[in-house]
Scaffold this active site. Structure first.
Site, PDB file in Angstrom:
ATOM      1  N   ASP A 238       0.796  -1.139   0.095  1.00  0.00           N
ATOM      2  CA  ASP A 238       0.031   0.086  -0.018  1.00  0.00           C
ATOM      3  C   ASP A 238       0.891   1.347  -0.078  1.00  0.00           C
ATOM      4  OD1 ASP A 238      -2.330  -1.561   2.192  1.00  0.00           O
ATOM      5  OD2 ASP A 238      -2.046  -1.601   0.027  1.00  0.00           O
TER       6      ASP A 238
HETATM    7  N1  LIG Z   1       2.612  -6.629  -3.157  1.00  0.00           N
HETATM    8  C1  LIG Z   1       1.334  -5.909  -2.833  1.00  0.00           C
HETATM    9  N2  LIG Z   1       0.179  -6.787  -2.776  1.00  0.00           N
HETATM   10  C2  LIG Z   1      -0.915  -6.058  -2.571  1.00  0.00           C
HETATM   11  C3  LIG Z   1      -0.827  -4.811  -2.093  1.00  0.00           C
HETATM   12  C4  LIG Z   1       0.318  -3.912  -2.455  1.00  0.00           C
HETATM   13  O1  LIG Z   1       0.246  -2.779  -2.124  1.00  0.00           O
HETATM   14  N3  LIG Z   1       1.323  -4.678  -2.706  1.00  0.00           N
HETATM   15  N4  LIG Z   1      -2.056  -4.411  -1.954  1.00  0.00           N
HETATM   16  C5  LIG Z   1      -3.027  -5.323  -1.195  1.00  0.00           C
HETATM   17  C6  LIG Z   1      -4.374  -4.806  -0.905  1.00  0.00           C
HETATM   18  N5  LIG Z   1      -4.744  -4.471   0.597  1.00  0.00           N
HETATM   19  C7  LIG Z   1      -5.012  -3.512   0.840  1.00  0.00           C
HETATM   20  O2  LIG Z   1      -5.507  -2.571  -0.161  1.00  0.00           O
HETATM   21  C8  LIG Z   1      -4.479  -5.564   1.493  1.00  0.00           C
HETATM   22  C9  LIG Z   1      -4.881  -6.997   1.120  1.00  0.00           C
HETATM   23  C10 LIG Z   1      -4.464  -7.863   2.286  1.00  0.00           C
HETATM   24  C11 LIG Z   1      -3.692  -7.539   3.378  1.00  0.00           C
HETATM   25  C12 LIG Z   1      -3.403  -8.708   4.121  1.00  0.00           C
HETATM   26  O3  LIG Z   1      -3.027  -8.517   5.291  1.00  0.00           O
HETATM   27  N6  LIG Z   1      -3.727  -9.955   3.834  1.00  0.00           N
HETATM   28  C13 LIG Z   1      -3.519 -11.194   4.477  1.00  0.00           C
HETATM   29  C14 LIG Z   1      -4.717 -12.296   4.219  1.00  0.00           C
HETATM   30  C15 LIG Z   1      -5.878 -11.438   4.418  1.00  0.00           C
HETATM   31  C16 LIG Z   1      -7.024 -12.611   4.302  1.00  0.00           C
HETATM   32  O4  LIG Z   1      -6.622 -13.787   3.647  1.00  0.00           O
HETATM   33  O5  LIG Z   1      -8.361 -12.185   4.207  1.00  0.00           O
HETATM   34  C17 LIG Z   1      -2.153 -11.770   3.828  1.00  0.00           C
HETATM   35  O6  LIG Z   1      -2.019 -11.726   2.599  1.00  0.00           O
HETATM   36  O7  LIG Z   1      -1.597 -12.531   4.752  1.00  0.00           O
HETATM   37  C18 LIG Z   1      -3.352  -6.373   3.460  1.00  0.00           C
HETATM   38  C19 LIG Z   1      -3.503  -5.148   2.564  1.00  0.00           C
HETATM   39  C20 LIG Z   1      -3.255  -6.315  -2.325  1.00  0.00           C
HETATM   40  N7  LIG Z   1      -2.155  -6.968  -2.496  1.00  0.00           N
END
Ligand SMILES: Nc1nc2c(c(=O)[nH]1)N[C@@H](CN(C=O)c1ccc(C(=O)N[C@@H](CCC(=O)O)C(=O)O)cc1)CN2
Length: 293
Positions: A238
């Site tokens: 983000d």
């Molecule tokens: N490399 C990146 N990937 C993603 C980004 C980014 O900026 N760089 N943005 C996210 C979207 N997002 C907020 O907008 C976000 C999505 C997910 C998470 C998170 O903590 N996800 C957990 C799992 C959550 C679940 O399974 O419900 C995880 O991946 O461990 C934080 C922010 C999209 N991808």
């Protein structure tokens, strides 16, 4: 699937020029376009220092039989701008819609908004597919005539298996990707391999509340404004270059669920503006910032 869009302009090209500012760039570009039988219909530029600072220019021009003239125009640009001014440039045909893939999870408001705007012809893109780690939107997506692929997220920190499948679907088939509330963090390896821009909608007014559950964090903080931010995706969660943002007022009486409901409208507006501007080559990345013409 392609919907006709008034934004698609037959025989119109978009020239993006960037590099170091120097006298004569506008004269050289306008002379080149005239020499190549083109007529400028839109022009914008930005320089952060006329004494040789970063320079950005966006020119849209009409040229009959553009596709036949494209190679000659590109050769002229290479010799005039590449050799003459050492400027970077890209030339795109605005009559060709960019191929936009959408990645989604459970929250479907941004996904359905993009599909609806596309069907109305408001977005100059084609949508070759939607990929989701949930199946909840499959029927809705297919009702728009768009292929839907379910790629479950592999549990745990190793997402390589699901990312490999997504790459297999996307690489070579899309010009950019939109994360429509896609809730998986993309690995640096994925971002290296995908090879096209990735646009995300984050449901907060960045840099506030990076990461998961921003509405819950906003409620806990007692904010009077919530917002949404569309940005290019990088390996810094983000924190990629911001394309568009907006906000809406809230009060102490709004629960976090009400914040999410009110925020959803802002997310949809912000993401659709970002997608339109990217599709029209109005957004130029400059380090971790953007120039939006
Ligand atoms: N490399 C990146 N990937 C993603 C980004 C980014 O900026 N760089 N943005 C996210 C979207 N997002 C907020 O907008 C976000 C999505 C997910 C998470 C998170 O903590 N996800 C957990 C799992 C959550 C679940 O399974 O419900 C995880 O991946 O461990 C934080 C922010 C999209 N991808």
């Amino acid at each position: 699937m392609v919907s006709a869009s008034p934004h698609l302009q037959p025989d119109h090209a978009c020239l993006i020029v960037h590099g170091s500012d120097t006298p004569g760039i506008i004269a050289a570009v306008s002379a080149l376009i005239a020499r190549q039988g083109g007529n400028i219909v839109a022009f914008d530029q930005y320089s952060d220092d006329p004494r040789g600072g970063a320079y950005f220019q966006r020119v849209v021009f009409h040229r009959p039989d553009l596709s036949a003239a494209f190679p000659e125009i590109e050769a002229d640009l290479a010799s005039t701008l590449g050799d003459g001014f050492e400027l970077e440039w890209t030339l795109t045909d605005l009559s060709t819609p960019k191929r936009m893939a959408i990645l989604a999870s459970k929250q479907d408001h941004c996904l359905l908004d993009l599909l609806w705007r596309h069907r109305r012809g408001d977005l100059p893109v084609s949508i070759p597919m939607v990929v989701s780690n949930h199946t909840t939107a499959a029927e809705d997506v297919r009702s728009f005539g768009v292929p839907f692929f379910h790629v479950p997220s592999t549990p745990g920190p190793d997402k390589s298996a699901s990312e490999a499948r997504i790459l297999e679907l996307l690489v070579g088939n899309v010009d950019f990707i939109v994360l429509a509330r896609y809730m998986q963090i993309l690995s640096p390896e994925f971002l290296d391999k995908i090879g096209v821009p990735v646009i995300n909608i984050h449901h907060s007014f960045l840099p506030a509340f990076i990461g998961a559950e921003p509405y819950k964090k906003a409620k806990q903080r007692g904010v009077k404004l919530i917002g949404a931010t569309s940005h290019y995706v990088t390996s810094d969660l983000d924190e990629g270059p911001i394309i568009e943002q907006d906000t809406v007022r809230v009060t102490h009486a709004d629960s976090s669920a009400e914040l999410a409901r009110r925020g959803a409208d802002v997310e949809r507006q912000v993401l659709s503006r970002a997608v339109l501007w990217h599709a029209e080559d109005r957004v130029i990345r400059h380090g971790n910032h953007t120039i939006v013409f």
